[in-house]
Design a protein around this motif. Structure first.
Motif, PDB file in Angstrom:
ATOM      1  N   ARG A 118      15.000 -52.122  21.700  1.00 61.52           N
ATOM      2  CA  ARG A 118      14.878 -50.958  20.771  1.00 61.52           C
ATOM      3  C   ARG A 118      14.780 -49.855  21.634  1.00 61.52           C
ATOM      4  N   ASP A 119      14.952 -49.788  23.039  1.00 60.13           N
ATOM      5  CA  ASP A 119      14.949 -48.810  23.753  1.00 60.13           C
ATOM      6  C   ASP A 119      13.448 -48.071  23.808  1.00 60.13           C
ATOM      7  N   LEU A 120      12.562 -48.819  23.623  1.00 56.56           N
ATOM      8  CA  LEU A 120      11.265 -48.193  23.772  1.00 56.56           C
ATOM      9  C   LEU A 120      10.751 -48.319  25.164  1.00 56.56           C
ATOM     10  N   ILE A 121      11.266 -49.566  25.870  1.00 54.94           N
ATOM     11  CA  ILE A 121      11.099 -49.386  27.460  1.00 54.94           C
ATOM     12  C   ILE A 121      12.462 -49.939  27.936  1.00 54.94           C
ATOM     13  N   ASP A 122      12.537 -49.477  29.442  1.00 50.25           N
ATOM     14  CA  ASP A 122      13.623 -49.857  29.950  1.00 50.25           C
ATOM     15  C   ASP A 122      13.749 -51.203  30.573  1.00 50.25           C
ATOM     16  N   HIS A 123      12.413 -51.742  30.937  1.00 54.31           N
ATOM     17  CA  HIS A 123      12.354 -53.339  31.507  1.00 54.31           C
ATOM     18  C   HIS A 123      11.128 -53.771  30.871  1.00 54.31           C
ATOM     19  N   ASP A 124      11.405 -55.204  30.864  1.00 56.61           N
ATOM     20  CA  ASP A 124      10.616 -55.900  30.191  1.00 56.61           C
ATOM     21  C   ASP A 124       9.718 -56.462  31.438  1.00 56.61           C
ATOM     22  N   PRO A 125       7.980 -56.105  31.374  1.00 53.17           N
ATOM     23  CA  PRO A 125       7.353 -56.395  32.461  1.00 53.17           C
ATOM     24  C   PRO A 125       6.853 -57.888  32.683  1.00 53.17           C
TER      25      PRO A 125
END
Length: 448
Positions: A216-223
């Motif tokens: 959902r484009d809330l973040i660019d990268h999954d930690p």
């Protein structure tokens, strides 16, 4: 040239302009006063510019007390001397010099105002961005409404786990600020408590949530992306605990003295004789249990694989359900909660059995059963799921085809071809398998 006096400045106006003058610095300019017929009293600095022109430059308005926006005679004289000093220093074009200075001051002032405005705008923008940034609690709530709500329990169990072990550590953090180290902080705390399997489960759930955020484009990268699940608590070991015949006999002797609720004691034998999942049993409603016809219908919404399942109840299993019925006659649920507005927690029986299988050195848990070793068996700790596995194992040992035993477990056929083309229901064979299992359990527990 005489000095200008306050008496002259306050004299009655005439019919024409009256001019007064005094030298500021000899040869470099004079203070000039003008009294108009209307009563205005104005100050000027008169000098000769670089073009030998005589310039009369306005410098202010007179008042005896120097009220706001006016000048006293002394202040006007001081200002004239300052301008004469500039003239003496070589600056002949006073007016242009002052205009240039004023323009520079305005430019500096405007630049400062622009800087302040830009800083204020940047601060406000940063505050807006900060306010708009979702924290992990907001992300979890969003995920729960979109994804978790579709789970059988509406996401209640995942919410419980997150509220206990994830949100206290990460809840207030902005999602985009979460790093790998924050994820492992959560899992390390679980590993330190010795709940390795729970650490793996919560890690998997966090990964699902952060991938939801990426989608959902809330973040660019999954930690969680660079963390290998195998590194969280070591490699999963598939349980293969199966109770032996002697252990089942021993269990039949131990359960009456273990301090269990009669319904919980019955749950052990229902799980063993029907090969059901404990969650399916604890969510059961009496409307789906027909003790006359010997049938228990497990609706799709209560089944792990989402497929409805019909269990044929042996005489042994019916007797266990009848024992449960005695204690829940006023409820629609076979295992109602305290408020009788829903079923008990799906972990209730598992916890009760676990509390009674603590090793001698482990002590007794606070507010739990004092019979901490009441259900220990020679083969080690066992769970309700081990009873399910044991029941299916006994079936096959008694000659039931493995494929039929798998159907009794309500497992989904892994082979796609078989799932697609082999549509035989095995209803008769399954019913026979449950009866064979029940009869066998009747025999071995009767002789216990």
């Amino acid at each position: 040239m005489a000095k200008i006096t306050d008496r002259q400045m306050t004299a009655k106006p005439g019919t024409s302009d009256k001019w007064l003058s005094e030298v500021a610095i000899w040869g470099h300019g004079s203070l000039v006063a003008r009294i108009t017929p209307s009563g205005e009293r104005l100050f000027y600095f008169r000098y000769t510019n670089s073009s030998s022109e005589r310039i009369t430059l306005p410098i202010g308005t007179y008042s005896r007390d120097g009220s706001e926006g006016t000048m006293t005679l002394a202040e006007a004289g001081q200002r004239a001397k300052e301008l004469a000093g500039l003239h003496k220093s070589g600056i002949r074009d006073i007016k242009e010099h002052l205009e240039t200075e004023e323009a520079a001051r305005v430019a500096v002032r405007d630049a400062e105002l622009a800087r302040i405005a830009a800083e204020k705008a940047a601060l406000e923008a940063a505050q807006v961005r900060q306010a708009a940034r979702k924290n992990v609690q907001h992300l979890f709530d969003h995920w729960a409404k979109v994804d978790l709500i579709n789970r059988k329990d509406g996401g209640a169990e995942v919410r419980r786990m997150f509220e206990k072990d994830v949100l206290p550590l990460l809840g207030k953090m902005a999602v985009e600020d979460v790093r790998k180290g924050h994820i492992t902080e959560v899992t390390d705390a679980l590993l330190a408590r010795g709940v390795n399997r729970m650490a793996k489960m919560i890690f998997s759930l966090m990964r699902q949530m952060f991938r939801f955020a990426v989608d959902r484009d809330l973040i660019d990268h999954d930690p969680t992306a660079s963390i290998r699940k195998a590194k969280i608590g070591g490699k999963d070991i598939e349980r293969d605990r199966v109770l032996s015949v002697e252990e089942i006999r021993t269990l039949a002797n131990l359960t009456p003295k273990a301090g269990l609720l009669p319904s919980s004691e019955a749950a052990i034998w229902i799980a063993l004789s029907t090969c059901c999942r404990i969650g399916e049993l604890l969510n059961a409603r009496w409307e789906n249990v027909d003790l006359t016809k010997g049938n228990w219908h497990i609706p799709a919404e209560h089944s792990k694989n989402g497929k409805a399942h019909n269990v044929t109840l042996s005489s042994f299993a019916i007797r266990q359900f009848e024992a449960v019925r005695v204690y829940t006659t006023a409820s629609e649920w076979c295992y109602p909660n305290v408020k009788n507005d829903g079923p008990v927690c799906s972990k209730t029986v598992t916890k009760q059995l676990g509390d009674r299988q603590r090793l001698p050195g482990e002590g007794i848990l606070s507010n739990r059963s004092a019979k901490a070793q009441a259900l220990l068996l020679p083969g080690g700790k066992w769970t309700p799921h081990d009873l399910r596995r044991t029941g299916a194992t006994i079936m096959t040992s008694l000659g039931v085809l493995p494929e039929v035993a798998e159907r009794c477990l309500n497992h989904t056929e892994e082979n796609k071809v078989k799932r697609t083309y082999q549509r035989h229901s095995y209803t008769k064979e399954m019913a026979e398998a449950w009866h064979v299992l029940g009869q066998y359990l009747e025999e071995i527990t009767h002789t216990a």
